[in-house]
Design a protein around this motif. Sequence first.
Motif, PDB file in Angstrom:
ATOM      1  N   ARG A  50      13.523 -24.326  80.350  1.00 19.33           N
ATOM      2  CA  ARG A  50      12.764 -22.355  80.690  1.00 19.33           C
ATOM      3  C   ARG A  50      11.606 -22.220  80.243  1.00 19.33           C
ATOM      4  O   ARG A  50      10.800 -23.667  80.654  1.00 19.33           O
ATOM      5  CB  ARG A  50      13.522 -22.140  78.342  1.00 19.33           C
ATOM      6  CG  ARG A  50      14.332 -21.440  78.497  1.00 19.33           C
ATOM      7  CD  ARG A  50      15.052 -20.961  76.850  1.00 19.33           C
ATOM      8  NE  ARG A  50      15.874 -21.251  76.708  1.00 19.33           N
ATOM      9  CZ  ARG A  50      17.163 -20.695  77.545  1.00 19.33           C
ATOM     10  NH1 ARG A  50      17.398 -19.064  78.026  1.00 19.33           N
ATOM     11  NH2 ARG A  50      18.055 -20.534  76.737  1.00 19.33           N
ATOM     12  N   SER A  51      11.015 -21.348  80.413  1.00 20.16           N
ATOM     13  CA  SER A  51       9.734 -20.850  80.736  1.00 20.16           C
ATOM     14  C   SER A  51       8.650 -21.699  79.496  1.00 20.16           C
ATOM     15  O   SER A  51       9.749 -21.349  78.672  1.00 20.16           O
ATOM     16  CB  SER A  51       9.821 -19.184  81.489  1.00 20.16           C
ATOM     17  OG  SER A  51       8.074 -19.503  81.733  1.00 20.16           O
ATOM     18  N   GLY A  52       7.609 -22.146  79.706  1.00 18.64           N
ATOM     19  CA  GLY A  52       7.284 -22.634  78.838  1.00 18.64           C
ATOM     20  C   GLY A  52       7.805 -23.965  78.463  1.00 18.64           C
ATOM     21  O   GLY A  52       6.545 -24.094  77.317  1.00 18.64           O
ATOM     22  N   SER A  53       8.554 -24.504  78.718  1.00 20.56           N
ATOM     23  CA  SER A  53       8.744 -25.783  78.394  1.00 20.56           C
ATOM     24  C   SER A  53       8.041 -26.494  78.797  1.00 20.56           C
ATOM     25  O   SER A  53       8.223 -28.145  78.383  1.00 20.56           O
ATOM     26  CB  SER A  53      10.342 -25.506  78.230  1.00 20.56           C
ATOM     27  OG  SER A  53      10.567 -26.713  79.900  1.00 20.56           O
ATOM     28  N   GLY A  54       7.007 -27.247  79.684  1.00 17.31           N
ATOM     29  CA  GLY A  54       5.950 -27.824  79.385  1.00 17.31           C
ATOM     30  C   GLY A  54       6.401 -28.214  81.313  1.00 17.31           C
ATOM     31  O   GLY A  54       5.502 -29.751  81.230  1.00 17.31           O
ATOM     32  N   LYS A  55       7.342 -27.726  82.297  1.00 15.07           N
ATOM     33  CA  LYS A  55       7.833 -28.764  83.391  1.00 15.07           C
ATOM     34  C   LYS A  55       6.550 -28.827  84.472  1.00 15.07           C
ATOM     35  O   LYS A  55       6.035 -29.521  84.736  1.00 15.07           O
ATOM     36  CB  LYS A  55       8.648 -27.483  84.314  1.00 15.07           C
ATOM     37  CG  LYS A  55      10.236 -26.982  82.934  1.00 15.07           C
ATOM     38  CD  LYS A  55      10.939 -26.858  83.332  1.00 15.07           C
ATOM     39  CE  LYS A  55      10.430 -25.756  84.234  1.00 15.07           C
ATOM     40  NZ  LYS A  55      10.638 -24.602  82.935  1.00 15.07           N
ATOM     41  N   SER A  56       5.775 -27.484  84.699  1.00 14.67           N
ATOM     42  CA  SER A  56       4.459 -27.767  85.137  1.00 14.67           C
ATOM     43  C   SER A  56       3.730 -28.521  84.458  1.00 14.67           C
ATOM     44  O   SER A  56       3.331 -29.511  85.788  1.00 14.67           O
ATOM     45  CB  SER A  56       4.477 -26.292  86.006  1.00 14.67           C
ATOM     46  OG  SER A  56       5.200 -25.848  86.165  1.00 14.67           O
ATOM     47  N   THR A  57       2.789 -28.968  83.549  1.00 15.34           N
ATOM     48  CA  THR A  57       2.093 -28.731  82.984  1.00 15.34           C
ATOM     49  C   THR A  57       2.729 -30.760  83.009  1.00 15.34           C
ATOM     50  O   THR A  57       1.980 -31.393  83.628  1.00 15.34           O
ATOM     51  CB  THR A  57       1.811 -29.094  81.446  1.00 15.34           C
ATOM     52  OG1 THR A  57       1.840 -27.396  81.306  1.00 15.34           O
ATOM     53  CG2 THR A  57       1.075 -29.773  81.042  1.00 15.34           C
ATOM     54  N   LEU A  58       3.654 -31.137  82.627  1.00 14.96           N
ATOM     55  CA  LEU A  58       4.538 -32.731  83.467  1.00 14.96           C
ATOM     56  C   LEU A  58       3.841 -33.260  84.414  1.00 14.96           C
ATOM     57  O   LEU A  58       3.370 -33.938  85.235  1.00 14.96           O
ATOM     58  CB  LEU A  58       5.539 -32.750  82.463  1.00 14.96           C
ATOM     59  CG  LEU A  58       6.239 -34.504  82.813  1.00 14.96           C
ATOM     60  CD1 LEU A  58       6.074 -35.215  82.059  1.00 14.96           C
ATOM     61  CD2 LEU A  58       7.774 -34.434  82.852  1.00 14.96           C
ATOM     62  N   ASP A 177       6.156 -27.694  92.899  1.00 18.06           N
ATOM     63  CA  ASP A 177       6.190 -27.513  91.679  1.00 18.06           C
ATOM     64  C   ASP A 177       6.814 -25.882  91.810  1.00 18.06           C
ATOM     65  O   ASP A 177       5.722 -25.451  92.680  1.00 18.06           O
ATOM     66  CB  ASP A 177       4.842 -27.346  91.449  1.00 18.06           C
ATOM     67  CG  ASP A 177       4.311 -26.621  89.766  1.00 18.06           C
ATOM     68  OD1 ASP A 177       5.694 -26.335  89.594  1.00 18.06           O
ATOM     69  OD2 ASP A 177       3.928 -26.590  88.888  1.00 18.06           O
ATOM     70  N   GLU A 178       8.132 -25.597  91.751  1.00 19.22           N
ATOM     71  CA  GLU A 178       8.048 -24.577  92.199  1.00 19.22           C
ATOM     72  C   GLU A 178       7.924 -24.278  93.636  1.00 19.22           C
ATOM     73  O   GLU A 178       7.808 -23.023  93.643  1.00 19.22           O
ATOM     74  CB  GLU A 178       7.961 -23.127  90.510  1.00 19.22           C
ATOM     75  CG  GLU A 178       8.360 -23.554  89.278  1.00 19.22           C
ATOM     76  CD  GLU A 178       8.304 -23.024  88.340  1.00 19.22           C
ATOM     77  OE1 GLU A 178       8.393 -21.645  88.880  1.00 19.22           O
ATOM     78  OE2 GLU A 178       8.464 -23.105  87.405  1.00 19.22           O
ATOM     79  N   VAL A 179       8.763 -24.658  94.496  1.00 21.99           N
ATOM     80  CA  VAL A 179       7.974 -24.399  95.613  1.00 21.99           C
ATOM     81  C   VAL A 179       8.481 -22.682  96.292  1.00 21.99           C
ATOM     82  O   VAL A 179       8.634 -22.645  97.830  1.00 21.99           O
ATOM     83  CB  VAL A 179       7.962 -25.538  96.794  1.00 21.99           C
ATOM     84  CG1 VAL A 179       7.355 -26.073  96.170  1.00 21.99           C
ATOM     85  CG2 VAL A 179       9.673 -25.665  96.885  1.00 21.99           C
TER      86      VAL A 179
END
Length: 256
Positions: A50-58, A177-179
Amino acid sequence: MAIKDSPAPADRSEPIIVVDSVSKSFGPVTVLSGVSLEVTRGSMVAIVGRSGSGKSTLLRCMNALEEIDAGTIRVCGHNVDMADRATVRRLRDDVGMVFQSYNLFPHLTVLRNITLALTAVQKKSKAEAETVARRVLGLVGLADKEAAYPEQLSGGQAQRVAIARSLALNPKVMLFDEVTSALDPELTGEVLKVMEDLATGGMTMVLVTHEMGFAKRVADTVVFMHQGKVWEAGPPEKIFADPQTPELRQFLSSGL
Ligand SMILES: Nc1ncnc2c1ncn2[C@@H]1O[C@H](COP(=O)(O)OP(=O)(O)OP(=O)(O)O)[C@@H](O)[C@H]1O
């Protein structure tokens, strides 16, 4: 765990990325909490959640774009540490990253957008850089666009140029990242096709994606993140067909 820097001979079982017990907060907000995962050479790992689960940060932590508070990350044999500038430079040589926004220079042609880093950073001659640029433009199916300016491209074409620009630097690992998130559905497919070709060619790839069909079909491993943790991880057939937790079941049924 030993990690060799040399890619040859390729050992597909060898981890090229090792994330171990990583935690990260932004102020009082914990975004990553004890995250561990390994990416083997030549594999594709899709991070979903889900949005905000930390994917991009990781993903950003893997490329030293964010500082970690605890744990370790090794990528291509480098201990990722934002404060260690020499290591970050070596990491940049080995890791390509493509973002949702293409970040092309609007006043430069497609060819020049790609040759810029090759001449300015890698000190290649103009002729050498153009040879590389034409090769990677061919790989993303845009050989005929080298003289175009970014404003003359569709979003899908611009994103393929961004991928080509990254490939030109000959990375060992690519992070995406979510390209496709900013693209219309009809343009998404052409970018995913380029990524699938890269995976087939043996590129090690980690992608944050909302394209579940793509993750299911192409990824070797799917990592489901929830509330800053790796909640479930495994081959797509297991993650999609046999979710073990209510959180993953709910995520999959939400149609995301
Ligand atoms: N630079 C920052 N400063 C403060 N908070 C941040 C920063 N970057 C991210 N966050 C917060 O960290 C949390 C995780 O963000 P992140 O972008 O990693 O999630 P995500 O799973 O990739 O979400 P999405 O799918 O929406 O991109 C969010 O609550 C976000 O608001």
